[in-house]
Design a protein around this motif. Structure first.
Motif, PDB file in Angstrom:
ATOM      1  N   ILE A 123       0.830  -1.209   0.000  1.00 31.42           N
ATOM      2  CA  ILE A 123       0.000   0.000   0.000  1.00 31.42           C
ATOM      3  C   ILE A 123       0.869   1.264   0.000  1.00 31.42           C
ATOM      4  O   ILE A 123       0.625   2.188  -0.772  1.00 31.42           O
ATOM      5  CB  ILE A 123      -0.953   0.005   1.224  1.00 31.42           C
ATOM      6  CG1 ILE A 123      -1.820  -1.266   1.206  1.00 31.42           C
ATOM      7  CG2 ILE A 123      -1.840   1.242   1.215  1.00 31.42           C
ATOM      8  CD1 ILE A 123      -2.700  -1.439   2.417  1.00 31.42           C
ATOM      9  N   ILE A 124       1.865   1.282   0.870  1.00 32.23           N
ATOM     10  CA  ILE A 124       2.770   2.437   0.853  1.00 32.23           C
ATOM     11  C   ILE A 124       4.221   1.988   0.705  1.00 32.23           C
ATOM     12  O   ILE A 124       4.604   0.937   1.200  1.00 32.23           O
ATOM     13  CB  ILE A 124       2.616   3.353   2.104  1.00 32.23           C
ATOM     14  CG1 ILE A 124       2.848   2.583   3.408  1.00 32.23           C
ATOM     15  CG2 ILE A 124       1.295   4.054   2.134  1.00 32.23           C
ATOM     16  CD1 ILE A 124       2.830   3.481   4.632  1.00 32.23           C
ATOM     17  N   LYS A 125       4.993   2.801   0.021  1.00 29.35           N
ATOM     18  CA  LYS A 125       6.430   2.525  -0.171  1.00 29.35           C
ATOM     19  C   LYS A 125       7.205   3.710   0.392  1.00 29.35           C
ATOM     20  O   LYS A 125       6.776   4.855   0.263  1.00 29.35           O
ATOM     21  CB  LYS A 125       6.779   2.395  -1.657  1.00 29.35           C
ATOM     22  CG  LYS A 125       5.922   1.389  -2.416  1.00 29.35           C
ATOM     23  CD  LYS A 125       6.545   0.015  -2.416  1.00 29.35           C
ATOM     24  CE  LYS A 125       5.661  -0.981  -3.153  1.00 29.35           C
ATOM     25  NZ  LYS A 125       5.700  -2.323  -2.650  1.00 29.35           N
ATOM     26  N   GLU A 126       8.355   3.392   0.970  1.00 31.71           N
ATOM     27  CA  GLU A 126       9.217   4.465   1.497  1.00 31.71           C
ATOM     28  C   GLU A 126      10.615   4.321   0.915  1.00 31.71           C
ATOM     29  O   GLU A 126      11.517   3.807   1.582  1.00 31.71           O
ATOM     30  CB  GLU A 126       9.311   4.378   3.018  1.00 31.71           C
ATOM     31  CG  GLU A 126       8.020   4.649   3.730  1.00 31.71           C
ATOM     32  CD  GLU A 126       8.243   4.878   5.221  1.00 31.71           C
ATOM     33  OE1 GLU A 126       7.761   4.066   5.999  1.00 31.71           O
ATOM     34  OE2 GLU A 126       8.934   5.854   5.576  1.00 31.71           O
ATOM     35  N   PRO A 127      10.807   4.763  -0.336  1.00 33.65           N
ATOM     36  CA  PRO A 127      12.154   4.666  -0.906  1.00 33.65           C
ATOM     37  C   PRO A 127      13.136   5.536  -0.125  1.00 33.65           C
ATOM     38  O   PRO A 127      12.760   6.624   0.347  1.00 33.65           O
ATOM     39  CB  PRO A 127      11.992   5.197  -2.334  1.00 33.65           C
ATOM     40  CG  PRO A 127      10.541   5.373  -2.557  1.00 33.65           C
ATOM     41  CD  PRO A 127       9.863   5.428  -1.225  1.00 33.65           C
ATOM     42  N   TYR A 128      14.363   5.058  -0.009  1.00 34.67           N
ATOM     43  CA  TYR A 128      15.385   5.778   0.752  1.00 34.67           C
ATOM     44  C   TYR A 128      15.523   7.225   0.261  1.00 34.67           C
ATOM     45  O   TYR A 128      15.589   8.164   1.066  1.00 34.67           O
ATOM     46  CB  TYR A 128      16.735   5.048   0.636  1.00 34.67           C
ATOM     47  CG  TYR A 128      17.853   5.843   1.257  1.00 34.67           C
ATOM     48  CD1 TYR A 128      18.064   5.805   2.629  1.00 34.67           C
ATOM     49  CD2 TYR A 128      18.671   6.659   0.471  1.00 34.67           C
ATOM     50  CE1 TYR A 128      19.067   6.570   3.214  1.00 34.67           C
ATOM     51  CE2 TYR A 128      19.668   7.419   1.051  1.00 34.67           C
ATOM     52  CZ  TYR A 128      19.862   7.379   2.418  1.00 34.67           C
ATOM     53  OH  TYR A 128      20.840   8.138   2.988  1.00 34.67           O
ATOM     54  N   GLU A 129      15.547   7.413  -1.060  1.00 34.35           N
ATOM     55  CA  GLU A 129      15.784   8.761  -1.628  1.00 34.35           C
ATOM     56  C   GLU A 129      14.694   9.736  -1.190  1.00 34.35           C
ATOM     57  O   GLU A 129      14.975  10.903  -0.912  1.00 34.35           O
ATOM     58  CB  GLU A 129      15.838   8.702  -3.168  1.00 34.35           C
ATOM     59  CG  GLU A 129      17.032   7.984  -3.748  1.00 34.35           C
ATOM     60  CD  GLU A 129      17.024   6.476  -3.498  1.00 34.35           C
ATOM     61  OE1 GLU A 129      15.917   5.908  -3.317  1.00 34.35           O
ATOM     62  OE2 GLU A 129      18.120   5.873  -3.470  1.00 34.35           O
ATOM     63  N   LEU A 130      13.451   9.245  -1.135  1.00 32.21           N
ATOM     64  CA  LEU A 130      12.349  10.127  -0.696  1.00 32.21           C
ATOM     65  C   LEU A 130      12.477  10.465   0.782  1.00 32.21           C
ATOM     66  O   LEU A 130      12.181  11.583   1.213  1.00 32.21           O
ATOM     67  CB  LEU A 130      10.988   9.443  -0.910  1.00 32.21           C
ATOM     68  CG  LEU A 130      10.255   9.671  -2.219  1.00 32.21           C
ATOM     69  CD1 LEU A 130       8.809   9.211  -2.091  1.00 32.21           C
ATOM     70  CD2 LEU A 130      10.285  11.144  -2.613  1.00 32.21           C
ATOM     71  N   GLY A 131      12.921   9.490   1.551  1.00 28.18           N
ATOM     72  CA  GLY A 131      13.118   9.706   2.989  1.00 28.18           C
ATOM     73  C   GLY A 131      14.186  10.767   3.228  1.00 28.18           C
ATOM     74  O   GLY A 131      14.027  11.671   4.059  1.00 28.18           O
ATOM     75  N   GLU A 132      15.267  10.658   2.469  1.00 35.35           N
ATOM     76  CA  GLU A 132      16.362  11.620   2.613  1.00 35.35           C
ATOM     77  C   GLU A 132      15.882  13.032   2.237  1.00 35.35           C
ATOM     78  O   GLU A 132      16.181  14.009   2.923  1.00 35.35           O
ATOM     79  CB  GLU A 132      17.515  11.173   1.700  1.00 35.35           C
ATOM     80  CG  GLU A 132      18.783  11.918   1.950  1.00 35.35           C
ATOM     81  CD  GLU A 132      19.902  11.445   1.039  1.00 35.35           C
ATOM     82  OE1 GLU A 132      19.630  11.022  -0.109  1.00 35.35           O
ATOM     83  OE2 GLU A 132      21.066  11.501   1.475  1.00 35.35           O
ATOM     84  N   LYS A 133      15.092  13.099   1.153  1.00 35.78           N
ATOM     85  CA  LYS A 133      14.566  14.388   0.695  1.00 35.78           C
ATOM     86  C   LYS A 133      13.611  14.977   1.748  1.00 35.78           C
ATOM     87  O   LYS A 133      13.600  16.180   2.003  1.00 35.78           O
ATOM     88  CB  LYS A 133      13.838  14.171  -0.639  1.00 35.78           C
ATOM     89  CG  LYS A 133      13.639  15.401  -1.439  1.00 35.78           C
ATOM     90  CD  LYS A 133      13.348  15.067  -2.897  1.00 35.78           C
ATOM     91  CE  LYS A 133      12.748  16.245  -3.603  1.00 35.78           C
ATOM     92  NZ  LYS A 133      11.330  16.481  -3.297  1.00 35.78           N
ATOM     93  N   CYS A 134      12.829  14.089   2.338  1.00 36.20           N
ATOM     94  CA  CYS A 134      11.880  14.507   3.376  1.00 36.20           C
ATOM     95  C   CYS A 134      12.636  15.141   4.556  1.00 36.20           C
ATOM     96  O   CYS A 134      12.246  16.207   5.049  1.00 36.20           O
ATOM     97  CB  CYS A 134      11.093  13.265   3.809  1.00 36.20           C
ATOM     98  SG  CYS A 134      10.044  13.475   5.231  1.00 36.20           S
ATOM     99  N   LEU A 135      13.720  14.513   4.967  1.00 36.80           N
ATOM    100  CA  LEU A 135      14.520  15.076   6.074  1.00 36.80           C
ATOM    101  C   LEU A 135      15.152  16.404   5.667  1.00 36.80           C
ATOM    102  O   LEU A 135      15.209  17.347   6.466  1.00 36.80           O
ATOM    103  CB  LEU A 135      15.588  14.079   6.512  1.00 36.80           C
ATOM    104  CG  LEU A 135      15.059  13.101   7.553  1.00 36.80           C
ATOM    105  CD1 LEU A 135      15.801  11.784   7.526  1.00 36.80           C
ATOM    106  CD2 LEU A 135      15.116  13.719   8.942  1.00 36.80           C
ATOM    107  N   ASN A 136      15.616  16.472   4.414  1.00 43.59           N
ATOM    108  CA  ASN A 136      16.234  17.720   3.945  1.00 43.59           C
ATOM    109  C   ASN A 136      15.235  18.868   3.952  1.00 43.59           C
ATOM    110  O   ASN A 136      15.554  19.974   4.374  1.00 43.59           O
ATOM    111  CB  ASN A 136      16.809  17.541   2.536  1.00 43.59           C
ATOM    112  CG  ASN A 136      18.141  16.820   2.591  1.00 43.59           C
ATOM    113  OD1 ASN A 136      18.819  16.839   3.624  1.00 43.59           O
ATOM    114  ND2 ASN A 136      18.515  16.153   1.519  1.00 43.59           N
TER     115      ASN A 136
END
Ligand SMILES: NC(=O)c1ccc[n+]([C@@H]2O[C@H](COP(=O)([O-])OP(=O)(O)OC[C@H]3O[C@@H](n4cnc5c(N)ncnc54)[C@H](OP(=O)(O)O)[C@@H]3O)[C@@H](O)[C@H]2O)c1
Length: 312
Positions: A123-136
């Protein structure tokens, strides 16, 4: 003559940010509605003008772009001379909702709990790159815009910084007791240590060690970003005694970020941030508001399993 109160709202073109702009302008505040996209920002201004609100102006701002921040700072310096209120609202969620129907049928974010993590993989995916962007965006860019505007908040008689956070920043989502204690111990915590914690999280995220080291398992980067923002709010409140610096969870609001799920409208969600932006001079600083009420940075969350939508 009554002095004008100037407010900047980041991510003001839609959702809760747009509503914050509307409600502040309705309270007589001169609002600088910012948006990273010129036409989306101008359309938002147009909507407010149609509602009879003329005390809103647009300025482009991508909080991830240093030249865009510099341009806004110059605008405030030359055109306004000071700033009274900064509302850090812009953020991203750091996940992809892979199956929108399943997500909505399952209750939206109500089902997004660590105990459901294995059921959520389709249902949901959390790719590493999106996580890093989210923190940035949610942490580092928010810090940068804040620090760039602090010199312009200093001349204000009643400076305010409002960080729009989330209940997902609550330390109850962390499973590592030592880490929770560290993020809670505001007298010993430093910005450098927050950076180290974020680097440690990203390393574990990449290496698939979230569970092993007690990090949140769902919307992980978003939770870490908002917990870091909460800690930063407290550090800033301590550092700048003349500025009221607080963070506010708006509530689970129906916006694009939540894929149009939620319990309240964006209009209702904006009420807490607006109230905190307009706190009186003797108001609190360094605290967390859940809507319009002061709450704890680290609650004891008792999950009522009956309220969790069943997942097949
Ligand atoms: N909705 C909820 O239930 C909920 C719950 C808890 C906390 N919050 C918090 O409430 C705030 C507003 O969320 P929302 O629900 O209104 O979300 P939204 O409708 O998705 O709006 C997010 C806004 O942030 C902007 N933004 C993202 N990255 C940006 C960047 N680099 N520079 C400038 N603007 C950027 C977006 O611009 P674009 O339009 O260009 O993408 C948009 O204007 C966020 O801080 C969120 O974490 C929301």
């Amino acid at each position: 003559m009554v002095a004008l109160i100037y407010a900047i709202v980041t991510g003001g073109n839609k959702g809760i940010g747009f509503e914050i702009c509307r409600q502040l302008a309705s309270n007589g505040v001169k609002v600088i509605l910012t948006s990273r996209n010129q036409s989306r920002g101008e359309e938002a201004i147009e909507k407010l003008n149609v509602c009879g609100l003329s005390n809103v102006v647009f300025h482009q701002l991508d909080i991830n772009d240093p030249s865009s921040i510099a341009c806004l700072v110059k605008f405030v310096q030359t055109q306004l001379g000071k700033l009274d209120i900064l509302i850090n609202n812009a953020a991203e969620i750091g996940i992809i909702i892979h199956d929108d129907k399943e997500f909505k049928d399952g209750g939206g974010f109500v089902q997004v709990l660590d105990e459901n993590v294995h059921l959520l993989t389709n249902i949901i995916k959390e790719p590493y790159e999106l996580g890093e962007k989210c923190l940035n965006t949610n942490y580092y860019a928010t810090k940068t815009i804040t620090e760039s505007l602090i010199p312009l908040l200093q001349p204000s008689k009643s400076p305010r910084i409002v960080n729009v956070t989330s209940t997902y920043g609550d330390l109850c989502w962390f499973h590592n007791e030592t880490l929770k204690e560290e993020l809670q111990s505001i007298d010993s915590l430093t910005e450098e240590r927050i950076d180290e914690i974020i680097r440690w999280f990203l390393t574990d995220f990449k290496a698939g060690k979230l569970q092993k080291n007690g990090w949140p398992l769902t919307t992980s980067a978003y939770k870490v970003s908002k917990a870091a923002l909460n800690a930063y709010t407290r550090l800033m409140a301590r550092k700048y005694e003349n500025i009221l610096v607080n963070c506010v969870h708006p509530g689970y609001a129906i916006t694009d970020m939540t894929s149009q799920t939620g319990f309240i409208t964006a209009e209702e969600g904006a009420k807490g941030p607006v109230m905190v932006a307009l706190l009186p001079d003797n108001g609190p600083s360094g605290v967390y508001f859940d809507g319009t009420q002061i709450a704890s940075f680290s609650s004891t969350r008792l999950v009522d399993k009956k309220q969790i939508a069943p997942l097949s």
